[in-house]
Design a protein around this motif. Structure first.
Motif, PDB file in Angstrom:
ATOM      1  N   PHE A 129     -12.398   5.151  -0.471  1.00  0.00           N
ATOM      2  CA  PHE A 129     -10.950   5.244  -0.549  1.00  0.00           C
ATOM      3  C   PHE A 129     -10.410   6.567  -0.008  1.00  0.00           C
ATOM      4  O   PHE A 129      -9.278   6.629   0.470  1.00  0.00           O
ATOM      5  CB  PHE A 129     -10.493   5.053  -1.998  1.00  0.00           C
ATOM      6  N   GLN A 159      -2.714   8.348  -5.188  1.00  0.00           N
ATOM      7  CA  GLN A 159      -2.783   6.983  -4.687  1.00  0.00           C
ATOM      8  C   GLN A 159      -2.706   5.962  -5.810  1.00  0.00           C
ATOM      9  O   GLN A 159      -2.160   4.871  -5.633  1.00  0.00           O
ATOM     10  CB  GLN A 159      -4.052   6.779  -3.852  1.00  0.00           C
ATOM     11  N   ASP A 171      -1.036   2.623  -3.969  1.00  0.00           N
ATOM     12  CA  ASP A 171      -1.935   2.371  -2.839  1.00  0.00           C
ATOM     13  C   ASP A 171      -3.317   1.955  -3.323  1.00  0.00           C
ATOM     14  O   ASP A 171      -4.007   1.167  -2.667  1.00  0.00           O
ATOM     15  CB  ASP A 171      -2.043   3.625  -1.967  1.00  0.00           C
ATOM     16  N   LEU A 172      -3.734   2.523  -4.451  1.00  0.00           N
ATOM     17  CA  LEU A 172      -4.957   2.097  -5.118  1.00  0.00           C
ATOM     18  C   LEU A 172      -4.592   1.459  -6.452  1.00  0.00           C
ATOM     19  O   LEU A 172      -3.622   1.878  -7.101  1.00  0.00           O
ATOM     20  CB  LEU A 172      -5.907   3.271  -5.347  1.00  0.00           C
ATOM     21  N   HIS A 191      -9.751  -0.694  -6.639  1.00  0.00           N
ATOM     22  CA  HIS A 191      -9.797  -1.255  -5.289  1.00  0.00           C
ATOM     23  C   HIS A 191      -8.459  -0.990  -4.622  1.00  0.00           C
ATOM     24  O   HIS A 191      -7.479  -0.597  -5.259  1.00  0.00           O
ATOM     25  CB  HIS A 191     -10.150  -2.749  -5.312  1.00  0.00           C
ATOM     26  N   ARG A 192      -8.419  -1.163  -3.313  1.00  0.00           N
ATOM     27  CA  ARG A 192      -7.216  -0.863  -2.549  1.00  0.00           C
ATOM     28  C   ARG A 192      -6.239  -2.010  -2.644  1.00  0.00           C
ATOM     29  O   ARG A 192      -6.619  -3.178  -2.607  1.00  0.00           O
ATOM     30  CB  ARG A 192      -7.565  -0.568  -1.086  1.00  0.00           C
TER      31      ARG A 192
END
Length: 218
Positions: A4, A75, A80-81, A128-129
């Motif tokens: 990531f 993030q 974003d994450l 996870h993204r």
């Protein structure tokens, strides 16, 4: 983490490598066989320079690690994450952690994938993204005992009915006794294993309640 935040991770790896190199060079005895290398003041000066270089390398590596953690938090808070609470029992869904909750979850062990906060305690997480698909990450580990779903279903039933024993070990012994009676074909687990399952389940329920309170509209 490397997946990531590749740039931040690479910077930290490079600085950690430099720190190891400085440490290795510092193991070489200072001084020499001729003056001024044999002079005590010369040796002391070398030691001081080495100590300063070691501190600088350590500070740089620690700073890069803190930058990496801050980037992770940024993030997670931006969305974003996405992080999920690892379920405590087989078949349970991964519960998404609201991104605003990361304003509180400021303590994270990246190595152990642990997050901690006042309202949820310490929880195991998977990341996870966003937009990476519907499939949720799964943690690798030992195969689960075939008796675990049966035992934990009975524990939940007994807990809701107010029949559970006080103390994880007492309840574990009773659950094993019930499992031997109702499913004698299955090998019973150890009592300490069942007690650990019970503690994990109670922690999971506590975390779920905290997340539910966070998700409830005011």
């Amino acid at each position: 983490m490397q997946e990531f935040l590749p740039d931040e991770w690479q910077k930290w790896e490079d600085l950690k490598r430099q720190q190891r190199d400085v440490r290795e060079r510092s193991r070489t005895p200072p001084g020499g066989r001729r003056w001024p290398e044999t002079d005590a003041r010369h040796i002391s000066s070398i030691k001081m320079r080495r100590q300063a270089a070691s501190r600088a390398a350590s500070d740089a590596a620690n700073s890069a690690w803190n930058d990496l953690k801050r980037a992770l938090f940024d993030q997670l808070m931006s969305g974003d994450l996405i992080a999920y609470v690892t379920p405590g029992s087989p078949g349970d869904p991964h519960r998404q952690i609201p991104r605003l909750l990361w304003q509180e979850l400021r303590t994270v062990s990246v190595q152990d994938s642990l997050a901690a906060g006042v309202s949820v305690g310490t929880i195991k997480i998977l990341i996870h993204r966003a937009g990476a698909g519907e499939e949720r990450p799964r943690a690798a580990g030992r195969p689960q005992s075939q008796a675990r779903p049966i035992i934990m279903d009975e524990f939940r039933r007994r807990r809701e009915a107010g029949e559970a024993q006080d103390g994880a070990h007492k309840e574990a012994a009773e659950l094993i006794r019930i499992q031997k009676t109702t499913h004698p074909e299955l090998e019973p687990p150890q009592a300490q294993t069942v007690a650990r399952w019970i503690r994990e389940e109670l922690k999971r329920l506590s975390a779920r309640q905290a997340l539910d309170r966070t998700n409830d509209p005011e």
